[in-house]
Motif scaffolding. Sequence first.
Motif, PDB file in Angstrom:
ATOM      1  N   UNK A 223      17.533  60.835  17.882  1.00  0.00           N
ATOM      2  CA  UNK A 223      18.330  60.314  16.767  1.00  0.00           C
ATOM      3  C   UNK A 223      19.222  61.421  16.208  1.00  0.00           C
ATOM      4  N   UNK A 224      20.503  61.164  15.960  1.00  0.00           N
ATOM      5  CA  UNK A 224      21.439  62.223  15.544  1.00  0.00           C
ATOM      6  C   UNK A 224      20.987  62.947  14.276  1.00  0.00           C
ATOM      7  N   UNK A 225      21.028  64.269  14.347  1.00  0.00           N
ATOM      8  CA  UNK A 225      20.632  65.075  13.190  1.00  0.00           C
ATOM      9  C   UNK A 225      21.580  64.848  12.022  1.00  0.00           C
ATOM     10  N   UNK A 226      22.862  64.673  12.308  1.00  0.00           N
ATOM     11  CA  UNK A 226      23.839  64.472  11.227  1.00  0.00           C
ATOM     12  C   UNK A 226      23.536  63.203  10.439  1.00  0.00           C
ATOM     13  N   UNK A 227      23.122  62.143  11.132  1.00  0.00           N
ATOM     14  CA  UNK A 227      22.792  60.904  10.434  1.00  0.00           C
ATOM     15  C   UNK A 227      21.496  61.047   9.646  1.00  0.00           C
ATOM     16  N   UNK A 228      20.554  61.809  10.185  1.00  0.00           N
ATOM     17  CA  UNK A 228      19.314  62.070   9.427  1.00  0.00           C
ATOM     18  C   UNK A 228      19.646  62.807   8.120  1.00  0.00           C
ATOM     19  N   UNK A 232      19.312  61.739   4.042  1.00  0.00           N
ATOM     20  CA  UNK A 232      18.656  62.535   2.996  1.00  0.00           C
ATOM     21  C   UNK A 232      19.628  62.884   1.877  1.00  0.00           C
ATOM     22  N   UNK A 233      20.879  63.176   2.246  1.00  0.00           N
ATOM     23  CA  UNK A 233      21.879  63.523   1.231  1.00  0.00           C
ATOM     24  C   UNK A 233      22.162  62.361   0.293  1.00  0.00           C
ATOM     25  N   UNK A 241      14.735  57.176   5.624  1.00  0.00           N
ATOM     26  CA  UNK A 241      15.528  57.742   6.715  1.00  0.00           C
ATOM     27  C   UNK A 241      15.104  57.157   8.058  1.00  0.00           C
ATOM     28  N   UNK A 242      13.800  57.019   8.271  1.00  0.00           N
ATOM     29  CA  UNK A 242      13.310  56.456   9.533  1.00  0.00           C
ATOM     30  C   UNK A 242      13.779  55.011   9.687  1.00  0.00           C
TER      31      UNK A 242
END
Length: 346
Positions: A223-228, A232-233, A241-242
């Motif tokens: 899963x893309x880190x940027x979307x994770x 959170x942001x 998030x999940x």
Amino acid sequence: MTIVVTGPDAPTGTGAETPRRVRQGRSLSDRFFRGVFRLAGVVVLAIMLLVGIFLTLRALPALETMGWRFLTTQEWDPVGANFGVAGVLVGTLLIAAVAIVIAVPLAVGAALYITEYAPRRIAPILVNLVDLMAAVPSVVYGIWGLYLLEPRLLVVGEQDEGLPRWLATYFAWIPLFRVDDYDPREPISDGAFTSSTFIAGIIVAMMVTPIIASVMREVFSQAPVSEREGAYALGATKWGMIRSVVLPFGRGGMIGGTMLGLGRALGETIGVYLVISVVFVIQPHILQSGGGSISSLIALKYAESNEIGIAGLMAAGLVLFAMTLIVNFGAGLVISRSRSGAASDA
């Protein structure tokens, strides 16, 4: 690999304006490995094709004798030229369905815990343990189910009320959970619930859970880190998030892993053969004693069959082969069209 550039930037000396073309010159090692991998793919397809041709040729006498009735006959009498796989075909689908219903939640939970919650020191150990479950022989699962799982499912403490009897008592209004001639108000032996599709399905679920969990684990980890971080942001919790990033991204992989596990469940033999009592009539009640699968039919009847009986077993194997191919090709198609599949291909 060398790159050859032709066009206005090429040192031709003519000054002519021609379209720029890029040609890739592969080295010898690139061409060698490309050929090896292409050959491996062709060999796999050829083996599958040869298996299908072999089963078809060996099954022709039975198919010529029974025709399409082979799929609808609820009896196995090759001597009397009256045999078919209707009962065990339905049993195969029911066992696989029970296995998938149990295995998918376990696999999703295991995959999410390993990728999202487990500490970094523990995660590799859990990965190895899950993968080790897939390496356990099916006969071991069958023995475990026969001597440990089944007695404890049927008898719980002094009340002598196990899970199958409880389901048959309170959920008999669902046709799958109904047991013929069972009255909860009267004592009944556990023989009415032994060797059932439900118990066989639990055993098969333990076999296919590692396969499904491994596929889901790999997909969730991509899963893309940027979307994770974006989730959170925006103030999302871990579960938020999940739910909004990991699960939607891995939906295709979840479906594909489930279908791969279903393909494995359809073909399980020894674990089912040790537990279930094969019957050739359609048995839609998963808690009731008796059932069967195509693979257990082949294991049961192969040694005692005559020539036409062997042909019938080959025809049953052909049906199972076709079902497994359809399920696995469907899984590959779903994965390739999903975001997770596209990302993994890249």
